[in-house]
Design an enzyme around this catalytic site. Structure first.
Site: not given
Ligand code: BDR
Ligand code: CA
Length: 316
Positions: A240
């Site tokens: 992400h």
């Molecule tokens: C986001 O949530 C976190 O777990 C990850 O680092 C990312 O920023 C994805 O939903």
């Protein structure tokens, strides 16, 4: 001249890759890293950020601890995704570099006031608590921000932590509401995009052989891939947070629309939902560039080449 950024983060393996990608990119100058409670509590995110700086040989970048809890709610964490340390996958040495004395929110405010207006970009890749606190405490800084480029939210993909909310927004929806309503130039990388940009085995193995930094990235990916594979049945996992940095480097690889996005803070089942008017069915004014597509192959090639350059530089 390099673009000045402050990364606001809750590492998190994908946060760690985002930090490495930024540190490996001469087009960007990382003025500082502010940590927030999110994937794991603040003490761990502040520790993990320093571990990543040291791994990259960048202990010159100041790391600050920010808010340890959302504006109004109890903290929700994600050890089930990231492991107990937040950075499970490989054991790295405890950091030696100090945590800065100043609070992360004070650093954000002071930097935005001292740097020329319109030159500092904020890159939040965790819950938006620090950014919202800075905007509330010092409304004068909002107009001085060049851009906020954040990972969070979802529209077509809807949610990952609840059926209707993405983790970063869900943890602190009131903070997200402050940022989305602030009038700042906002670029959003939601799950709609990140869930379509998955790691491949070939990419992970390419990373594993570049040196110590690449090895860490491969082991982190091995770790969090397991969660996504079990949950979604996909072959790989989304990275992400590095998508924010990749957008700063290569916006031409991405595609989206300027639309209105509102944050649900009161829903019975939908708290933390990003209500994104993709089809323009309201007359609410656009407040975000909501990105939906990325050229996946080029994205992962960019990340691999940049992170390999950290290993190459360390090897001399
Ligand atoms: C986001 O949530 C976190 O777990 C990850 O680092 C990312 O920023 C994805 O939903
Ligand atoms: Ca994150």
């Amino acid at each position: 001249m390099a673009r000045k950024i402050i990364i606001d983060t809750d590492p998190g393996q994908d946060d760690a890759v985002a930090l490495l990608l930024a540190m490996a990119s001469p087009e960007l100058e990382v003025l500082g890293i502010t940590c927030v409670a999110g994937n794991v509590p603040l003490a761990l995110t502040a520790r993990n950020a320093r571990i990543v700086c040291e791994l990259a040989g960048r202990d010159d970048i100041p790391v600050f601890a920010g808010c340890d809890a959302p504006l109004q709610r109890r903290l929700v964490t994600a050890e089930h995704v990231h492991g107990r340390s937040g950075l499970d996958g490989i054991t790295l040495p405890d950091p030696v570099m100090p945590l800065q004395d100043r609070h992360g929110v004070d650093f954000l405010i002071d930097t935005l006031r001292s740097e020329p207006a319109g030159t500092v970009t904020l890159v939040p890749i965790g819950p938006l608590t620090n950014i919202a606190t800075a905007f509330r405490r010092a409304p004068d800084v909002v107009g001085r921000v060049k851009q906020v480029v954040m990972m969070g939210g979802a529209y077509f993909e809807v949610g990952n932590v609840t059926p209707s909310a993405e983790f970063n927004i869900f943890v602190d929806p009131e903070a997200a509401q402050v940022v989305f309503a602030s009038g700042v130039d906002l670029v959003v990388l939601p799950l709609d995009l990140t869930h379509r940009a998955l790691t491949s085995r070939a990419w992970v193995e390419r990373m594993r052989v570049t040196g110590p930094v690449g090895r860490a990235v491969a082991s982190w990916t091995d770790f969090f891939e397991r969660y996504d594979q079990q949950k979604y049945g996909n072959a790989g996992a989304p990275l992400h947070d590095p998508c924010t940095i990749a957008w700063l480097l290569r916006p031409d690889l991405f595609d989206g629309r300027r639309i209105n996005v509102e944050i649900e803070t009161e829903g019975r089942f939908t708290t933390g939902m990003t209500v994104a008017d993709w089809w323009g069915v309201t007359d609410r004014p656009a407040n975000a560039l909501f990105l939906r597509h990325v050229e996946t192959e080029q994205l992962f090639d960019l990340i691999a080449r940049r992170i390999a350059s950290l290993d190459k530089a360390a090897a001399g």
